[in-house]
Motif scaffolding. Sequence first.
Motif, PDB file in Angstrom:
ATOM      1  N   HIS A  43       7.356  13.567 -12.189  1.00 25.06           N
ATOM      2  CA  HIS A  43       8.176  13.074 -13.284  1.00 25.06           C
ATOM      3  C   HIS A  43       9.640  13.326 -12.956  1.00 25.06           C
ATOM      4  N   GLY A  68      12.160  13.275 -15.106  1.00 23.19           N
ATOM      5  CA  GLY A  68      12.882  13.489 -16.344  1.00 23.19           C
ATOM      6  C   GLY A  68      14.115  14.356 -16.200  1.00 23.19           C
ATOM      7  N   TYR A  74      17.664   4.434 -23.214  1.00 24.20           N
ATOM      8  CA  TYR A  74      16.959   5.236 -22.224  1.00 24.20           C
ATOM      9  C   TYR A  74      17.409   6.699 -22.214  1.00 24.20           C
ATOM     10  N   ASN A 112      15.323   8.111 -24.806  1.00 28.10           N
ATOM     11  CA  ASN A 112      13.962   8.305 -24.301  1.00 28.10           C
ATOM     12  C   ASN A 112      13.838   9.608 -23.506  1.00 28.10           C
ATOM     13  N   GLU A 113      14.869   9.930 -22.724  1.00 28.39           N
ATOM     14  CA  GLU A 113      14.831  11.170 -21.948  1.00 28.39           C
ATOM     15  C   GLU A 113      14.812  12.385 -22.877  1.00 28.39           C
ATOM     16  N   TYR A 148      13.754  12.412 -25.927  1.00 28.54           N
ATOM     17  CA  TYR A 148      12.449  12.377 -26.600  1.00 28.54           C
ATOM     18  C   TYR A 148      11.377  12.996 -25.704  1.00 28.54           C
ATOM     19  N   ASP A 149      11.366  12.611 -24.434  1.00 25.54           N
ATOM     20  CA  ASP A 149      10.356  13.126 -23.509  1.00 25.54           C
ATOM     21  C   ASP A 149      10.482  14.630 -23.289  1.00 25.54           C
ATOM     22  N   HIS A 150      11.669  15.177 -23.522  1.00 27.09           N
ATOM     23  CA  HIS A 150      11.892  16.615 -23.405  1.00 27.09           C
ATOM     24  C   HIS A 150      11.672  17.360 -24.719  1.00 27.09           C
ATOM     25  N   TYR A 206      14.160  16.193 -30.188  1.00 27.65           N
ATOM     26  CA  TYR A 206      14.070  15.030 -31.070  1.00 27.65           C
ATOM     27  C   TYR A 206      15.359  14.745 -31.837  1.00 27.65           C
ATOM     28  N   ARG A 240       9.757   5.134 -31.862  1.00 32.52           N
ATOM     29  CA  ARG A 240      10.262   6.437 -31.429  1.00 32.52           C
ATOM     30  C   ARG A 240      10.980   7.171 -32.553  1.00 32.52           C
ATOM     31  N   SER A 251       9.898  10.672 -33.916  1.00 28.75           N
ATOM     32  CA  SER A 251      10.880  11.759 -33.835  1.00 28.75           C
ATOM     33  C   SER A 251      11.080  12.410 -35.196  1.00 28.75           C
TER      34      SER A 251
END
Length: 239
Positions: A47, A49, A73, A76-77, A79-81, A84, A114, A118
């Motif tokens: 990944h 990220g 995007y 999104n990064e 969010y993936d971490h 939120y 998302r 979140s």
Amino acid sequence: TVCSIRRDRLLRRERMFRWVGPVHEYLVVAGRQLRSRAAVTHLPVRHHGERNLGIYTALMKAGRVFTPHDCFYFANEWYDHGEYEQAIQYYLQFVASLDANSTQIEDAIAVCARLADSYAAVGDGERAVTWALKSFAYDTPRAEFCCRLGYAFLQRQQWRQAAFWYETATKLEPLESAELRCGLIDHPCWTWLPHLQLCVCFDRLGDRQLAWEHNEIARQYRPSDPAILRNKAYLESPL
């Protein structure tokens, strides 16, 4: 398959199409397009990220004015971490950049998803429901959002309302990837997931027969799923 999404991948080299963006580059294409059902199974071995988040953070510190694509995007990064609050900030910036004639409908719908997730993650259930409903302003209801609304009521133990949204998800015509230019399809929401949740709802509402029927439909999709098999044993027990 869990999720699928359509992407532009095979292009004529002489047209000199170019990738745009510092991270999560996208192709700006024009002209005649052909749609294919050819699929690529995406199984990343690592990944990126941390790298991607670092690139965006450095660009921000350098004074880059983020485009809507960057905001989307970068959010999104975050969010993936699991960050939120930060994700919400940049998703809202993306939404603010849309105008009434925007062609970024699929991105807008993705941001609704998302933002709903979140806000749910930070404990703001009301805004989570608001953003799930907001997706209906961009397109007809999709099973992913019906399931989100069903889950919001499930958490409140409002079984009848939850059942309404899960049943709605089961009645929608299935979407194929070819129907969406770039939209993400969450296949569980269109197949077994709402039936599994309807099993829970109808059991709590005292209708074990309907609970069993929906569990059996879910079992057709996932015959070895432990939760579905436990439901089956419970619903078929004399007690």
